[in-house]
Design a protein around this motif. Structure first.
Motif, PDB file in Angstrom:
ATOM      1  N   LEU A 583       0.826  -1.212   0.000  1.00 28.29           N
ATOM      2  CA  LEU A 583       0.000   0.000   0.000  1.00 28.29           C
ATOM      3  C   LEU A 583       0.859   1.260   0.000  1.00 28.29           C
ATOM      4  CD1 LEU A 583      -3.029  -0.588   2.396  1.00 28.29           C
ATOM      5  CD2 LEU A 583      -3.060  -0.250  -0.074  1.00 28.29           C
ATOM      6  N   ALA A 584       1.917   1.243   0.794  1.00 26.54           N
ATOM      7  CA  ALA A 584       2.801   2.403   0.838  1.00 26.54           C
ATOM      8  C   ALA A 584       3.423   2.669  -0.538  1.00 26.54           C
ATOM      9  CB  ALA A 584       3.886   2.198   1.880  1.00 26.54           C
ATOM     10  N   GLY A 585       3.783   1.593  -1.257  1.00 26.93           N
ATOM     11  CA  GLY A 585       4.354   1.757  -2.583  1.00 26.93           C
ATOM     12  C   GLY A 585       3.371   2.278  -3.606  1.00 26.93           C
ATOM     13  N   LEU A 586       2.071   2.096  -3.355  1.00 31.09           N
ATOM     14  CA  LEU A 586       1.049   2.547  -4.294  1.00 31.09           C
ATOM     15  C   LEU A 586       0.733   4.031  -4.160  1.00 31.09           C
ATOM     16  CD1 LEU A 586      -1.608  -0.321  -4.193  1.00 31.09           C
ATOM     17  CD2 LEU A 586      -0.289   0.403  -6.165  1.00 31.09           C
ATOM     18  N   LEU A 587       0.999   4.609  -3.016  1.00 28.92           N
ATOM     19  CA  LEU A 587       0.597   6.003  -2.787  1.00 28.92           C
ATOM     20  C   LEU A 587       1.276   6.939  -3.780  1.00 28.92           C
ATOM     21  CD1 LEU A 587       0.639   6.318   1.109  1.00 28.92           C
ATOM     22  CD2 LEU A 587      -1.356   6.173  -0.398  1.00 28.92           C
ATOM     23  N   PRO A 588       0.528   7.809  -4.427  1.00 23.72           N
ATOM     24  CA  PRO A 588       1.163   8.806  -5.316  1.00 23.72           C
ATOM     25  C   PRO A 588       1.962   9.817  -4.510  1.00 23.72           C
ATOM     26  CG  PRO A 588      -1.198   9.208  -5.120  1.00 23.72           C
ATOM     27  CD  PRO A 588      -0.936   7.919  -4.414  1.00 23.72           C
ATOM     28  N   ARG A 589       2.783  10.581  -5.203  1.00 23.77           N
ATOM     29  CA  ARG A 589       3.680  11.519  -4.515  1.00 23.77           C
ATOM     30  C   ARG A 589       2.934  12.525  -3.661  1.00 23.77           C
ATOM     31  NH1 ARG A 589       7.946  13.073  -9.384  1.00 23.77           N
ATOM     32  NH2 ARG A 589       8.821  10.968  -9.661  1.00 23.77           N
ATOM     33  N   GLU A 590       1.735  12.897  -4.105  1.00 25.13           N
ATOM     34  CA  GLU A 590       1.020  13.954  -3.389  1.00 25.13           C
ATOM     35  C   GLU A 590       0.510  13.494  -2.028  1.00 25.13           C
ATOM     36  OE1 GLU A 590      -0.353  14.204  -7.770  1.00 25.13           O
ATOM     37  OE2 GLU A 590       0.390  12.711  -6.355  1.00 25.13           O
ATOM     38  N   LEU A 591       0.364  12.182  -1.837  1.00 26.18           N
ATOM     39  CA  LEU A 591      -0.189  11.664  -0.589  1.00 26.18           C
ATOM     40  C   LEU A 591       0.927  11.154   0.316  1.00 26.18           C
ATOM     41  CD1 LEU A 591      -3.370   9.727  -1.781  1.00 26.18           C
ATOM     42  CD2 LEU A 591      -3.237  12.009  -0.781  1.00 26.18           C
ATOM     43  N   ARG A 592       0.898  11.603   1.559  1.00 28.96           N
ATOM     44  CA  ARG A 592       1.900  11.196   2.548  1.00 28.96           C
ATOM     45  C   ARG A 592       1.195  10.450   3.670  1.00 28.96           C
ATOM     46  NH1 ARG A 592       3.301  13.707   7.237  1.00 28.96           N
ATOM     47  NH2 ARG A 592       2.060  15.520   6.602  1.00 28.96           N
ATOM     48  N   ALA A 593       1.635   9.210   3.928  1.00 32.50           N
ATOM     49  CA  ALA A 593       1.030   8.417   4.999  1.00 32.50           C
ATOM     50  C   ALA A 593       1.382   9.027   6.345  1.00 32.50           C
ATOM     51  CB  ALA A 593       1.533   6.980   4.924  1.00 32.50           C
ATOM     52  N   THR A 594       0.368   9.290   7.169  1.00 35.97           N
ATOM     53  CA  THR A 594       0.596   9.879   8.490  1.00 35.97           C
ATOM     54  C   THR A 594       0.285   8.908   9.625  1.00 35.97           C
ATOM     55  OG1 THR A 594      -1.656  10.777   8.499  1.00 35.97           O
ATOM     56  CG2 THR A 594       0.099  12.196   7.631  1.00 35.97           C
ATOM     57  N   GLN A 595      -0.464   7.835   9.324  1.00 39.65           N
ATOM     58  CA  GLN A 595      -0.810   6.895  10.392  1.00 39.65           C
ATOM     59  C   GLN A 595      -1.152   5.537   9.795  1.00 39.65           C
ATOM     60  OE1 GLN A 595      -3.660   8.277  13.380  1.00 39.65           O
ATOM     61  NE2 GLN A 595      -4.613   6.267  13.392  1.00 39.65           N
ATOM     62  N   TRP A 596      -0.629   4.484  10.413  1.00 41.36           N
ATOM     63  CA  TRP A 596      -0.977   3.107  10.054  1.00 41.36           C
ATOM     64  C   TRP A 596      -1.581   2.427  11.264  1.00 41.36           C
ATOM     65  CZ3 TRP A 596      -0.405   1.241   5.153  1.00 41.36           C
ATOM     66  CH2 TRP A 596       0.443   1.940   4.282  1.00 41.36           C
ATOM     67  N   ARG A 597      -2.657   1.683  11.052  1.00 40.61           N
ATOM     68  CA  ARG A 597      -3.250   0.901  12.129  1.00 40.61           C
ATOM     69  C   ARG A 597      -3.562  -0.493  11.603  1.00 40.61           C
ATOM     70  NH1 ARG A 597      -8.484   2.664  14.307  1.00 40.61           N
ATOM     71  NH2 ARG A 597      -8.028   1.012  15.840  1.00 40.61           N
ATOM     72  N   PHE A 598      -3.263  -1.487  12.420  1.00 41.90           N
ATOM     73  CA  PHE A 598      -3.655  -2.860  12.112  1.00 41.90           C
ATOM     74  C   PHE A 598      -4.862  -3.187  12.983  1.00 41.90           C
ATOM     75  CE2 PHE A 598       0.807  -2.545  11.018  1.00 41.90           C
ATOM     76  CZ  PHE A 598       0.809  -3.086   9.736  1.00 41.90           C
ATOM     77  N   VAL A 599      -5.930  -3.663  12.360  1.00 40.22           N
ATOM     78  CA  VAL A 599      -7.209  -3.776  13.057  1.00 40.22           C
ATOM     79  C   VAL A 599      -7.723  -5.205  12.977  1.00 40.22           C
ATOM     80  CG1 VAL A 599      -7.808  -1.368  12.639  1.00 40.22           C
ATOM     81  CG2 VAL A 599      -8.467  -3.105  10.963  1.00 40.22           C
TER      82      VAL A 599
END
Length: 637
Positions: A583-599
């Motif tokens: 998923l992290a590799g799919l994010l385009p440049r404009e989007l920055r991951a700020t939080q990950w949660r495993f549920v």
């Protein structure tokens, strides 16, 4: 947000938004040939790709020099190119570039077919045959005795690869009826996988004008090879010149120096032969605009572009009734057909045309009329349908929720998904307030202009609307689910369309929710790119999806193996599932991951243990789901 955007995003505009093309594909075309539009196969690939792009699809190309470097050639490329092609596709997938299908030339498709059979995460493989290799081998097309080395090496290398690819591809595209029948009867290719398609020609050639001449010429277009009937043509030309010393022959695109071509002619005839080893595409119309008889008496072909181009130019054509030429030509109606290798018949039929200007004009006009329906913009619909069918193919996979194998098609999977979402809505309606399900996201303070992608029955948009200041749009591909949303929650802003091509202005939303959506899509990269476009700078994305890593349970070897091959999913409507790294590799440049949660819970244990109660490494591996919060970079509006 500017007033222009606010106006564009009015409630009425949202409710009546019209989705753009919903079936656009991203395809990869690959062949172990140089990138050269002057060759028949190169012209086919580039012209077909351009025609598909005009219909809204995106086409990428891989030619020999793209993988092996400029100047690469030789027999070893039959091994190195297929391996490097499969590896390059896998690398692109790791970088977030996904293809709906890859279209590979028959001799180079085996390794891609192997990868596809091993892992269903590899894109569907479409094999295009420009004349089935096994059939050409059995026809003694070159008309010469093969060496012992060739008789051993060629079947073990070239034919073995080609035949495996044809048998194990998701779809096979043949350019002639004879090839399609051969693939089914002799190679055991499933008939439902075979598509009998046509080559195309440039529509501009239909406007070529030429006038009758007292001294017409002969024309040959193509590589000067014995299997194309070059020896028979040289013999017929010698016979014709005995009574017509003025007769000339032009050879276009021979692919060899003039000396090589002229060696096949009698010394007295060589001065009457003009050889053009290469002709630019822009010069082709000028070469065709004269009174001449097109001759292509091949022993083996696919569907030659040169014949289609001569037909479009209005030239009388003499061909042999084999392969795709037999599909195009009807003797005496739109051309002349002779048996391959029959020099006497070839000489007599060409002689009759040279002696009758009205007959040349009649057959040329009939050939042009046939070609009007064979331009690229006409035939591309057939190819588009074949690629779409391959892209939607669902192979047999293990469904974790049902504990069974399934090869459910897309329609069946969609009906099942509709039923599950409707049942969930009923459960929420009969039980506690459905908005209580939103409580787990309350700390995120979702507010403002919100787009609920893949809204299902619309309960999330309904709950968000109950908060003052929120303005939500419910978006889904399925019209039936949107109808459920309208009936259950009286939502006003419902939009149907393709999430990869959203009908909203750029920067229109503060939040986008994509809850359990991305796993249903063939093109997750396009989906995330559209989300980035419609978010304003500083806008946020909340995305959730099942965790692919939950299947890797060492204490369950069967499940581990199926998960490794990408053959296990939660349910049939899932196209592919992801882990956090993917998923992290799919994010385009404009989007920055700020939080990950495993549920969810710790998968595979007898007791339901919340994943948040176990150490972090175990969360990553055996959590049921992933939640990602991302923010669009830029200055906040």
């Amino acid at each position: 947000m500017t007033s222009a955007v606010t106006t564009a995003m009015s409630a009425n505009a949202m409710a009546n938004a019209t989705p753009r093309r919903a079936q656009s594909l991203r395809l990869l075309f690959a062949a172990n040939i140089p990138r050269d539009a002057q060759t028949g196969m190169g012209n086919h690939m580039l012209s077909l790709g351009a025609a598909l792009e005009r219909r809204g699809h995106r086409i990428d190309f891989i030619f020999r020099e793209d993988l092996l470097g400029a100047g690469a050639g030789g027999r070893m490329t039959r091994f190195t190119f297929p391996w490097r092609l499969a590896r390059e596709i896998a690398r692109r997938m790791a970088r977030g570039i996904f293809y709906d299908a890859v279209n590979v030339h028959e001799p180079s498709a085996m390794i891609c077919a192997v990868r596809r059979g091993w892992s269903q995460r590899f894109p569907p493989v479409v094999v295009t045959s420009h004349g089935i290799e096994q059939r050409g081998w059995e026809l003694p097309a070159e008309g010469a005795r093969r060496s012992l080395k060739t008789r051993i090496a060629h079947p073990a290398t070239q034919l073995a690869q080609a035949n495996y690819a044809l048998r194990h591809a998701d779809a096979v595209c043949c350019l002639s009826s004879e090839d399609a029948d051969f693939a089914a009867a002799r190679l055991g290719v499933a008939p439902e996988k075979i598509h009998r398609l046509s080559n195309g020609c440039d529509a501009a050639l239909l406007d070529i004008a030429w006038s009758i001449s007292a001294e017409p010429a002969l024309l040959f277009v193509g590589t000067w090879l014995p299997r194309k009937g070059t020896r028979e043509l040289a013999q017929a030309f010698a016979e014709l010149r005995k009574t017509r010393p003025w007769l000339r022959l032009r050879v276009i695109g021979a692919g060899f120096p003039a000396e090589h071509v002229l060696a096949d002619f009698r010394p007295d005839d060589r001065a009457a032969v003009e050889v053009l080893p290469r002709v630019a595409r822009e010069e082709l119309a000028r070469c065709l605009a004269r009174d001449q008889v097109f001759v292509l008496a091949s022993h083996f072909e696919g569907m030659p572009l040169s014949l289609l181009e001569a037909m479009a130019a209005g030239l009388p054509c003499v061909t042999s009734k084999i392969c795709g030429m037999g599909d195009l030509m009807a003797d005496g109606k739109n051309g002349v057909v002779v048996a391959p290798g029959d020099v006497a018949a070839l000489t007599a039929r060409v002689s009759a045309l040279l002696d009758s200007a009205p007959r040349r004009a009649q057959l040329g006009a009939a050939a042009r009329e046939s070609a009007r329906h064979l331009t690229w913009d006409h035939v591309v619909a057939q190819w588009e349908a074949a690629f779409t069918q391959a892209a939607e193919k669902r192979s047999r996979r293990f469904l974790l929720q049902d504990a069974r194998w399934s090869d459910a098609g897309a329609e069946e999977a969609q009906r099942r998904l509709q039923g599950k979402l409707a049942a969930l809505a009923d459960e929420l309606a009969q039980g506690r307030d459905p908005c209580a399900e939103m409580a787990r996201w309350a700390p995120l303070q979702i507010h403002g202009r919100i787009l609920d992608l893949g809204c299902g029955t619309g309960w999330k948009a309904h709950c968000l609307e109950r908060t003052n200041g929120n303005w939500s749009v419910a978006f889904d591909y399925d019209a039936r689910l949107l109808g459920e949303a309208r009936e259950r929650f009286s939502l006003a802003r419902l939009v149907q369309g393709d999430a990869r091509e959203l009908p909203f202005p750029s920067g229109a939303f503060d939040w986008v929710l994509a809850i359990e959506v991305i796993e249903h899509l063939r093109r997750p990269d396009a989906f995330l790119a559209e989300i980035a476009r419609v978010l304003r700078p500083g806008g946020r994305l909340l995305l959730s999806t099942p965790n692919r890593m939950q299947y890797f349970r060492p204490w369950r070897p069967g499940m581990f193996y199926r998960g490794l091959r990408g053959r296990m999913v939660l349910e049939p409507s899932h196209v592919r599932e992801f882990d956090a790294r993917e998923l992290a590799g799919l994010l385009p440049r404009e989007l920055r991951a700020t939080q990950w949660r495993f549920v969810g819970t710790l998968c595979g244990r007898p007791v339901r243990v919340s994943i948040e109660q176990v150490p972090q490494p175990m969360q990553r591996w055996w959590a049921q789901g992933i939640e990602l919060l991302a923010e669009k970079e830029g200055i906040r509006g």
